[in-house]
Enzyme design. Structure first.
Site, PDB file in Angstrom:
ATOM      1  CG  ASP A  11      -1.925   1.043   1.285  1.00 52.99           C
ATOM      2  OD1 ASP A  11      -2.315   1.534   0.217  1.00 52.99           O
ATOM      3  OD2 ASP A  11      -2.353   1.407   2.404  1.00 52.99           O
TER       4      ASP A  11
ATOM      5  CD  GLU B 205      -0.426   5.455  -3.874  1.00 51.50           C
ATOM      6  OE1 GLU B 205       0.081   5.708  -2.764  1.00 51.50           O
ATOM      7  OE2 GLU B 205      -1.131   4.465  -4.103  1.00 51.50           O
TER       8      GLU B 205
ATOM      9  CG  ASP C 128      -8.122   4.731   0.863  1.00 52.84           C
ATOM     10  OD1 ASP C 128      -8.038   3.482   0.912  1.00 52.84           O
ATOM     11  OD2 ASP C 128      -7.256   5.483   1.346  1.00 52.84           O
TER      12      ASP C 128
HETATM   13  C1  GLC Z   1      -4.647   3.359   2.981  1.00 49.13           C
HETATM   14  C2  GLC Z   1      -5.191   2.150   2.220  1.00 49.13           C
HETATM   15  C3  GLC Z   1      -6.228   1.453   3.066  1.00 49.13           C
HETATM   16  C4  GLC Z   1      -5.613   1.061   4.395  1.00 49.13           C
HETATM   17  C5  GLC Z   1      -5.030   2.278   5.104  1.00 49.13           C
HETATM   18  C6  GLC Z   1      -4.264   1.907   6.355  1.00 49.13           C
HETATM   19  O1  GLC Z   1      -5.629   4.318   3.140  1.00 49.13           O
HETATM   20  O2  GLC Z   1      -5.702   2.510   0.971  1.00 49.13           O
HETATM   21  O3  GLC Z   1      -6.720   0.325   2.391  1.00 49.13           O
HETATM   22  O4  GLC Z   1      -6.568   0.455   5.206  1.00 49.13           O
HETATM   23  O5  GLC Z   1      -4.152   2.962   4.236  1.00 49.13           O
HETATM   24  O6  GLC Z   1      -3.227   1.046   6.090  1.00 49.13           O
END
Ligand code: GLC
Length: 729
Positions: free
Chosen positions: A413, A416, A504
């Site tokens: 995650d 980017e 998200d």
């Molecule tokens: C980001 C991700 C989400 C995750 C959060 C905490 O917002 O897109 O899926 O739960 O980070 O890790």
């Protein structure tokens, strides 16, 4: 006219311009100086001192490469893995005025010499792309910007370009490729997390594809500024693009076959990863994880994976466990496995700056980090340079501990990459949480796999190279298991390394409706293993919204429910007994169809065909199918029409031409080319089987562990006594 007139992001309806260039020094490529024949192509010198290489990748795929500086860089691409067809023999003819390149039985390219202007034709001699004579390809030596423009018919539509919160076709839009952390993005907002500069155009039922292999912040103006033209460009790099002419039948399938030959196909996922995944930010401590597993099993809800979000870590230090809340991770994971449930842990890229944290000091000693540092969950954090092969190997090797703990899957995650920014920056225009500065400074230096460059050039491949590091690291540690890696960010070719989820999103009916245009376009961008957070990440879905979303998600390739912190239930057992039963039937239906889903992935492997398909993919000549954004096909034989309106118990369905469709639930028969209002009570996902199809099935199971003993069967859509019927075997 400025060279790159429009670089915009759309936030809701508001267009915010940033970076408008008024370059007086823009120039076109000019007249042709010389044409030199090369293997399967030509090298052209131009009056502007630019050079252009035009060559064939295969019979139906043409590559155009322009270096404004007059000198090409080493030919290195993060996207391309295919090699040009060695058996190809391109014929080249050149006279004073024109040059022509033809691949026997395939495409043809001609260009005029005064000025240089390209036309690309298909194997039947029809024009596929024609440079717009009123706006020829151009560049600015001063700023490094480049741009190409082609004529378009006002009726032409475009699909692909990765993950966008936009309508199904991208015509009349300017879109941007810039991987952005867009917490709670809005419908209409651009860009999101993935940059895939590849699109499929459709005109008069005939498809073509364009892949602009440029990792910078590219833009595509698809008839927005001027309806008779489409333009793409970048603030730097080469004008390097591939045109897929689609072969004899000009089908979307041929375009994806050739695009996936160029950029690769997704490897087969581990079967368990095709089951249902449950996630939340975060299930903590360990007792909570055990409780979730228990609830699933007690309620007889099929489940294959629980995701561990960031709170399992020690102070958000990647590759660690918080020993207070997860004192015995290996034991917990073994106990979950006994219940048929695998653990998937989140692994973010940034490493906490902490001298006492071995990964950090090792990273510093190994020269693995980018400068400057940024800020993410752990506070000050260092970003590995995933464009450095040594760093990829170093980071990938860190998965060893998790593998010995029994963790089965990994979720990359914030890649980017996302770096939090101070509040005063957030207040600057555009005042949104996804401010363009929410990443590393553009001047950050990267190794670039041997071609050093800054973040402006490598930003868009950062997430993809992280996913690559994860997959390659996992394969090196455990060559006998298919890895499961999930990523938020990516670039063209990301399908080779990871599954993708759409970040998200929000618990709203609008966002449920968005999943079909978003996912089918990502799918035809060459990425088959995809899904959206079921229930919507931020916000609390009503029982009805969750149930309907679970139904829609149950036939998307990646199927996970996930929730932001602090919101209501996103678990299928969280809405009372009546809904638990409805949700159980939904997930059971997914498991029933697992053999079919696996076959769809095998088909992708063999041909490049998407798993989740927009209607136009199968019926490019059916005008009513082309812009349908409320239905999709799973593989060739299942048509899915989820209910996406609150309170609705019927759904309007369009049946694509050329086939007869049978309602899975009622057995009603519908002819292609017709529409109908179909019953869709709360407990039912409308699904239709193509007449003639055989759908392999499984008896109800709780997890994929039970597949070896599950009863295998099939559902056949056949004619009996002159009537179409579904027969279960
Ligand atoms: C980001 C991700 C989400 C995750 C959060 C905490 O917002 O897109 O899926 O739960 O980070 O890790």
């Amino acid at each position: 006219m400025p060279l790159l007139l429009l670089r915009v992001i759309a936030v809701g309806c508001a267009l915010i311009c940033f970076g408008v260039l008024a370059s007086a020094q823009e120039r076109t490529l000019g007249n042709v100086g010389s044409v030199e024949k090369k293997r399967n192509g030509v090298s052209v010198t131009l009056a502007s001192r630019a050079v252009a290489d035009i060559s064939f990748f295969n019979r139906d795929t043409v590559r155009v490469r322009v270096a404004p500086s007059g000198k090409f860089e080493p030919d290195q691409s993060y996207a391309v893995v295919g090699t040009p067809d060695p058996s190809l023999k391109v014929e080249i003819k050149s006279d004073k005025k024109f040059s022509t390149l033809s691949a026997p039985g395939g495409a043809r390219v001609t260009f005029s010499h005064e000025p240089f202007r390209l036309v690309i034709l298909d194997s039947a001699g029809r024009v596929v792309l024609e440079e717009d004579g009123t706006r020829l390809s151009r560049f600015s030596r001063e700023t490094g910007e480049i741009e190409a423009s082609f004529r378009r018919e006002p009726t032409e539509v475009y699909f692909g370009l990765g993950e966008k919160a936009l309508p199904l076709s991208r015509h009349n839009h300017v879109v941007t490729m810039w991987n952005t952390d867009v917490y709670r993005y809005k419908v209409g907002q651009d860009p999101l997390y993935q940059a895939i500069p590849f699109f499929i155009g459709l005109k008069d039922g005939r498809a073509f594809g364009v892949f602009f292999d440029n990792t910078w912040r590219t833009f595509f103006d698809l008839g927005k500024t001027y309806e008779k033209r489409f333009t793409f460009g970048a603030p730097g790099g080469e004008l390097n693009y591939y045109v897929f002419t689609g072969g004899d039948d000009r089908s979307p399938a041929n375009i994806l076959r050739d695009y996936s030959t160029l950029t690769g196909r997704a490897p087969m996922p581990p079967v368990w990863a095709l089951g249902f995944h449950q996630s939340r930010f975060s299930y903590t401590p360990d007792a909570k994880v055990r409780e979730v597993a228990e609830q699933f099993r007690k309620n007889r809800l099929p489940l294959d994976a629980i995701h561990f979000d960031i709170d399992y870590m020690d102070g958000f230090r990647v590759f660690t466990w918080d020993k207070k809340t997860f004192p015995e991770p290996a034991k917990l994971i073994t106990d979950l496995r006994m219940q048929g449930i695998k653990a998937v842990v989140i692994v973010d890229p940034a490493v906490k700056v902490d001298e006492k944290y071995p990964l950090y000091s090792e990273g510093v000693a190994g020269g693995h980090f980018l400068e400057p540092r940024g800020r993410v969950w752990p506070g000050e954090a260092a970003f590995p340079d995933f464009t450095n092969p040594k760093t990829r190997a170093w980071f990938g090797a860190q998965y060893k501990g998790f593998l010995s703990d029994g963790v089965a899957g990994f979720w990359n995650d914030m890649n980017e990459p996302s770096s939090f920014i101070p509040d005063d920056t957030l207040k600057k225009e555009p005042a949104t949480a996804d401010h363009p500065e929410r990443t590393l400074p553009l001047s950050t230096k990267h190794v670039g796999d041997g071609i050093a460059g800054d973040h402006a050039r490598y930003h868009n491949v950062y997430g993809m190279q992280m996913a690559r590091s994860s997959r390659e690291g996992l394969l090196a540690l455990n060559p006998n298991e298919r890895p499961f890696v999930l990523t938020r960010a990516g670039y063209a070719g990301i399908q080779r390394y990871a599954a993708v989820w759409s970040g998200d999103n929000t618990a709203s009916w609008d966002h449920l409706r968005l999943t079909i245009p978003l996912l089918t376009n990502l799918s035809v961008s060459g990425v088959p293993f995809i899904g959206a957070d079921v229930g919507g990440f931020t916000g609390s879905p009503s029982a009805e919204l969750f149930a309907r979303w679970l139904q829609a998600g149950s036939l998307t390739p990646f199927f996970r429910a996930h929730s932001d912190r602090g919101f209501g239930p996103h678990e299928p057992y969280g809405f009372g007994d009546k809904f638990t039963e409805i949700n159980r039937a939904t997930i059971e239906f997914r498991y029933l169809l697992l053999p079919y889903l696996i076959a769809c992935f095998e088909e992708h492997q063999a041909t490049g065909a998407p798993v989740m398909r927009p209607l136009w993919y199968a019926c490019p000549t059916d005008p009513q199918a082309i812009l349908n954004d409320s239905q999709f096909l799973l593989g060739r034989d299942l048509l899915v029409a989820p209910v996406m309106e609150e309170g609705a118990t019927k759904v309007g369905v369009y049946f694509p031409k050329g086939d007869t469709w049978i309602d899975w639930h009622s057995g009603s028969v519908y002819e292609g080319g017709t529409s109908a209002q179909v019953d869709a009570p709360l407990e039912r996902l409308p699904v239709f089987v193509r007449l003639g199809a055989t759908i392999p099935t499984l008896s109800p199971i709780q997890s994929t562990d039970e597949i070896p003993t599950a009863k295998k069967g099939s559902v056949k859509a056949v004619m009996k006594n002159g009537k179409a019927v579904l027969v279960a075997e």
